[in-house]
Design a protein around this motif. Structure first.
Motif, PDB file in Angstrom:
ATOM      1  N   PRO A  56       0.837  -1.211   0.000  1.00 42.31           N
ATOM      2  CA  PRO A  56       0.000   0.000   0.000  1.00 42.31           C
ATOM      3  C   PRO A  56       0.871   1.259   0.000  1.00 42.31           C
ATOM      4  O   PRO A  56       1.917   1.309   0.646  1.00 42.31           O
ATOM      5  CB  PRO A  56      -0.799  -0.113   1.291  1.00 42.31           C
ATOM      6  CG  PRO A  56      -0.834  -1.570   1.583  1.00 42.31           C
ATOM      7  CD  PRO A  56       0.479  -2.108   1.090  1.00 42.31           C
ATOM      8  N   LYS A  57       0.425   2.243  -0.743  1.00 40.08           N
ATOM      9  CA  LYS A  57       1.175   3.484  -0.925  1.00 40.08           C
ATOM     10  C   LYS A  57       1.557   4.144   0.404  1.00 40.08           C
ATOM     11  O   LYS A  57       2.642   4.690   0.544  1.00 40.08           O
ATOM     12  CB  LYS A  57       0.321   4.430  -1.764  1.00 40.08           C
ATOM     13  CG  LYS A  57       0.966   5.701  -2.178  1.00 40.08           C
ATOM     14  CD  LYS A  57      -0.002   6.468  -3.073  1.00 40.08           C
ATOM     15  CE  LYS A  57       0.469   7.870  -3.312  1.00 40.08           C
ATOM     16  NZ  LYS A  57      -0.475   8.625  -4.137  1.00 40.08           N
ATOM     17  N   ARG A  58       0.676   4.079   1.393  1.00 44.45           N
ATOM     18  CA  ARG A  58       0.909   4.717   2.690  1.00 44.45           C
ATOM     19  C   ARG A  58       2.053   4.068   3.472  1.00 44.45           C
ATOM     20  O   ARG A  58       2.617   4.691   4.366  1.00 44.45           O
ATOM     21  CB  ARG A  58      -0.358   4.663   3.535  1.00 44.45           C
ATOM     22  CG  ARG A  58      -1.475   5.458   2.966  1.00 44.45           C
ATOM     23  CD  ARG A  58      -1.662   6.686   3.773  1.00 44.45           C
ATOM     24  NE  ARG A  58      -2.720   7.507   3.221  1.00 44.45           N
ATOM     25  CZ  ARG A  58      -2.724   8.802   3.352  1.00 44.45           C
ATOM     26  NH1 ARG A  58      -1.760   9.402   3.993  1.00 44.45           N
ATOM     27  NH2 ARG A  58      -3.698   9.513   2.839  1.00 44.45           N
ATOM     28  N   GLU A  59       2.393   2.815   3.169  1.00 44.30           N
ATOM     29  CA  GLU A  59       3.449   2.108   3.896  1.00 44.30           C
ATOM     30  C   GLU A  59       4.836   2.388   3.323  1.00 44.30           C
ATOM     31  O   GLU A  59       5.835   1.951   3.892  1.00 44.30           O
ATOM     32  CB  GLU A  59       3.202   0.600   3.863  1.00 44.30           C
ATOM     33  CG  GLU A  59       1.987   0.163   4.637  1.00 44.30           C
ATOM     34  CD  GLU A  59       1.775  -1.335   4.581  1.00 44.30           C
ATOM     35  OE1 GLU A  59       2.696  -2.075   4.160  1.00 44.30           O
ATOM     36  OE2 GLU A  59       0.675  -1.775   4.957  1.00 44.30           O
ATOM     37  N   LEU A  60       4.907   3.075   2.198  1.00 38.01           N
ATOM     38  CA  LEU A  60       6.179   3.310   1.522  1.00 38.01           C
ATOM     39  C   LEU A  60       6.607   4.764   1.629  1.00 38.01           C
ATOM     40  O   LEU A  60       5.798   5.651   1.892  1.00 38.01           O
ATOM     41  CB  LEU A  60       6.065   2.912   0.045  1.00 38.01           C
ATOM     42  CG  LEU A  60       5.719   1.449  -0.224  1.00 38.01           C
ATOM     43  CD1 LEU A  60       5.445   1.233  -1.693  1.00 38.01           C
ATOM     44  CD2 LEU A  60       6.826   0.533   0.246  1.00 38.01           C
TER      45      LEU A  60
ATOM     46  N   VAL B 291      10.233   8.947  -3.002  1.00 37.30           N
ATOM     47  CA  VAL B 291      11.408   9.713  -3.395  1.00 37.30           C
ATOM     48  C   VAL B 291      11.006  10.440  -4.665  1.00 37.30           C
ATOM     49  O   VAL B 291      10.476   9.832  -5.597  1.00 37.30           O
ATOM     50  CB  VAL B 291      12.628   8.789  -3.641  1.00 37.30           C
ATOM     51  CG1 VAL B 291      13.835   9.598  -4.050  1.00 37.30           C
ATOM     52  CG2 VAL B 291      12.929   7.967  -2.398  1.00 37.30           C
ATOM     53  N   VAL B 292      11.224  11.754  -4.708  1.00 36.62           N
ATOM     54  CA  VAL B 292      10.714  12.558  -5.812  1.00 36.62           C
ATOM     55  C   VAL B 292      11.830  13.315  -6.520  1.00 36.62           C
ATOM     56  O   VAL B 292      12.783  13.760  -5.894  1.00 36.62           O
ATOM     57  CB  VAL B 292       9.611  13.536  -5.302  1.00 36.62           C
ATOM     58  CG1 VAL B 292      10.168  14.543  -4.345  1.00 36.62           C
ATOM     59  CG2 VAL B 292       8.898  14.213  -6.433  1.00 36.62           C
ATOM     60  N   LYS B 293      11.697  13.392  -7.844  1.00 32.25           N
ATOM     61  CA  LYS B 293      12.587  14.211  -8.665  1.00 32.25           C
ATOM     62  C   LYS B 293      11.776  15.406  -9.143  1.00 32.25           C
ATOM     63  O   LYS B 293      10.768  15.251  -9.823  1.00 32.25           O
ATOM     64  CB  LYS B 293      13.098  13.423  -9.869  1.00 32.25           C
ATOM     65  CG  LYS B 293      13.917  14.253 -10.837  1.00 32.25           C
ATOM     66  CD  LYS B 293      14.213  13.476 -12.093  1.00 32.25           C
ATOM     67  CE  LYS B 293      14.673  14.389 -13.195  1.00 32.25           C
ATOM     68  NZ  LYS B 293      14.731  13.705 -14.480  1.00 32.25           N
ATOM     69  N   SER B 294      12.212  16.602  -8.770  1.00 34.84           N
ATOM     70  CA  SER B 294      11.477  17.808  -9.139  1.00 34.84           C
ATOM     71  C   SER B 294      11.775  18.182 -10.594  1.00 34.84           C
ATOM     72  O   SER B 294      12.651  17.599 -11.239  1.00 34.84           O
ATOM     73  CB  SER B 294      11.865  18.964  -8.219  1.00 34.84           C
ATOM     74  OG  SER B 294      13.211  19.326  -8.443  1.00 34.84           O
ATOM     75  N   ALA B 295      11.070  19.177 -11.082  1.00 34.45           N
ATOM     76  CA  ALA B 295      11.266  19.637 -12.459  1.00 34.45           C
ATOM     77  C   ALA B 295      12.670  20.204 -12.663  1.00 34.45           C
ATOM     78  O   ALA B 295      13.205  20.178 -13.771  1.00 34.45           O
ATOM     79  CB  ALA B 295      10.221  20.689 -12.806  1.00 34.45           C
ATOM     80  N   GLU B 296      13.278  20.707 -11.583  1.00 36.99           N
ATOM     81  CA  GLU B 296      14.639  21.259 -11.662  1.00 36.99           C
ATOM     82  C   GLU B 296      15.707  20.162 -11.641  1.00 36.99           C
ATOM     83  O   GLU B 296      16.870  20.435 -11.836  1.00 36.99           O
ATOM     84  CB  GLU B 296      14.895  22.234 -10.502  1.00 36.99           C
ATOM     85  CG  GLU B 296      14.057  23.484 -10.540  1.00 36.99           C
ATOM     86  CD  GLU B 296      12.656  23.271 -10.001  1.00 36.99           C
ATOM     87  OE1 GLU B 296      12.473  22.466  -9.059  1.00 36.99           O
ATOM     88  OE2 GLU B 296      11.728  23.902 -10.543  1.00 36.99           O
ATOM     89  N   GLY B 297      15.305  18.930 -11.332  1.00 37.50           N
ATOM     90  CA  GLY B 297      16.241  17.822 -11.286  1.00 37.50           C
ATOM     91  C   GLY B 297      16.735  17.482  -9.895  1.00 37.50           C
ATOM     92  O   GLY B 297      17.659  16.685  -9.743  1.00 37.50           O
TER      93      GLY B 297
ATOM     94  N   ASP C  43      10.193  12.541   0.039  1.00 41.89           N
ATOM     95  CA  ASP C  43       8.921  13.230   0.261  1.00 41.89           C
ATOM     96  C   ASP C  43       8.104  12.394   1.236  1.00 41.89           C
ATOM     97  O   ASP C  43       7.408  11.469   0.836  1.00 41.89           O
ATOM     98  CB  ASP C  43       8.198  13.389  -1.076  1.00 41.89           C
ATOM     99  CG  ASP C  43       6.869  14.089  -0.957  1.00 41.89           C
ATOM    100  OD1 ASP C  43       6.632  14.732   0.077  1.00 41.89           O
ATOM    101  OD2 ASP C  43       6.071  13.987  -1.894  1.00 41.89           O
ATOM    102  N   LEU C  44       8.210  12.706   2.517  1.00 38.67           N
ATOM    103  CA  LEU C  44       7.540  11.905   3.542  1.00 38.67           C
ATOM    104  C   LEU C  44       6.024  12.069   3.511  1.00 38.67           C
ATOM    105  O   LEU C  44       5.296  11.164   3.901  1.00 38.67           O
ATOM    106  CB  LEU C  44       8.088  12.262   4.924  1.00 38.67           C
ATOM    107  CG  LEU C  44       9.556  11.915   5.143  1.00 38.67           C
ATOM    108  CD1 LEU C  44      10.042  12.420   6.488  1.00 38.67           C
ATOM    109  CD2 LEU C  44       9.781  10.417   5.025  1.00 38.67           C
ATOM    110  N   ARG C  45       5.524  13.208   3.063  1.00 38.88           N
ATOM    111  CA  ARG C  45       4.085  13.432   3.006  1.00 38.88           C
ATOM    112  C   ARG C  45       3.459  12.956   1.701  1.00 38.88           C
ATOM    113  O   ARG C  45       2.255  12.768   1.630  1.00 38.88           O
ATOM    114  CB  ARG C  45       3.775  14.910   3.178  1.00 38.88           C
ATOM    115  CG  ARG C  45       4.115  15.413   4.546  1.00 38.88           C
ATOM    116  CD  ARG C  45       3.715  16.849   4.680  1.00 38.88           C
ATOM    117  NE  ARG C  45       3.788  17.230   6.073  1.00 38.88           N
ATOM    118  CZ  ARG C  45       3.009  18.124   6.622  1.00 38.88           C
ATOM    119  NH1 ARG C  45       2.117  18.736   5.905  1.00 38.88           N
ATOM    120  NH2 ARG C  45       3.135  18.422   7.891  1.00 38.88           N
ATOM    121  N   GLY C  46       4.253  12.814   0.646  1.00 34.10           N
ATOM    122  CA  GLY C  46       3.727  12.359  -0.636  1.00 34.10           C
ATOM    123  C   GLY C  46       2.995  13.432  -1.401  1.00 34.10           C
ATOM    124  O   GLY C  46       2.162  13.131  -2.251  1.00 34.10           O
TER     125      GLY C  46
END
Length: 88
Positions: free
Chosen positions: A19-23, A26-32, A37-40
Motif C-alpha cells: 500500500p502506498k501509505r506504507e512506503l 522519493v521525488v525528482k522535481s522539475a529542476e532535477g 517526500d515523507l508526506r507524498g
C-alpha cells in the motif's frame, strides 16, 4: 457498501507491491533535485521504497533510482536519504 480501493506501489529495493501509505516516496522535481517526500505531496516524478535501509541499499546497488528518474544520482543524495531513514 463499496470498499475503498487501496493504491499499491512497488518498492524499488525488494520489488514487493505494498500500500502506498506504507512506503516512502522519493521525488525528482522539475529542476532535477532528488529528495525524500515523507508526506507524498511534492510535485514531480515519484519512486517508492520501503522504510528499511536494506531496500535503499539494494535499490542503490542496482541503480534503480537512476533508471526510474533517467539521471545520474550522486552519492551525497543517497547519503542524505540514508540519514533520513535512520532518523525515522
Amino acid at each position: 457498501m463499496k470498499t475503498k480501493k487501496i493504491p499499491l506501489r512497488q518498492c524499488l529495493g525488494c520489488g514487493e507491491m505494498k500500500p502506498k501509505r506504507e512506503l516512502i516516496r522519493v521525488v525528482k522535481s522539475a529542476e532535477g533535485d532528488v529528495s525524500i517526500d515523507l508526506r507524498g505531496k511534492k510535485s514531480g516524478r515519484g519512486a517508492y521504497i520501503c522504510h528499511s535501509i536494506e531496500c535503499l541499499e539494494a535499490a542503490r546497488k542496482a541503480r534503480k533510482f537512476e533508471k526510474a528518474f533517467s539521471m545520474k544520482i550522486e552519492d551525497e543524495i543517497y547519503d542524505a536519504m540514508l540519514a533520513e531513514l535512520k532518523g525515522d
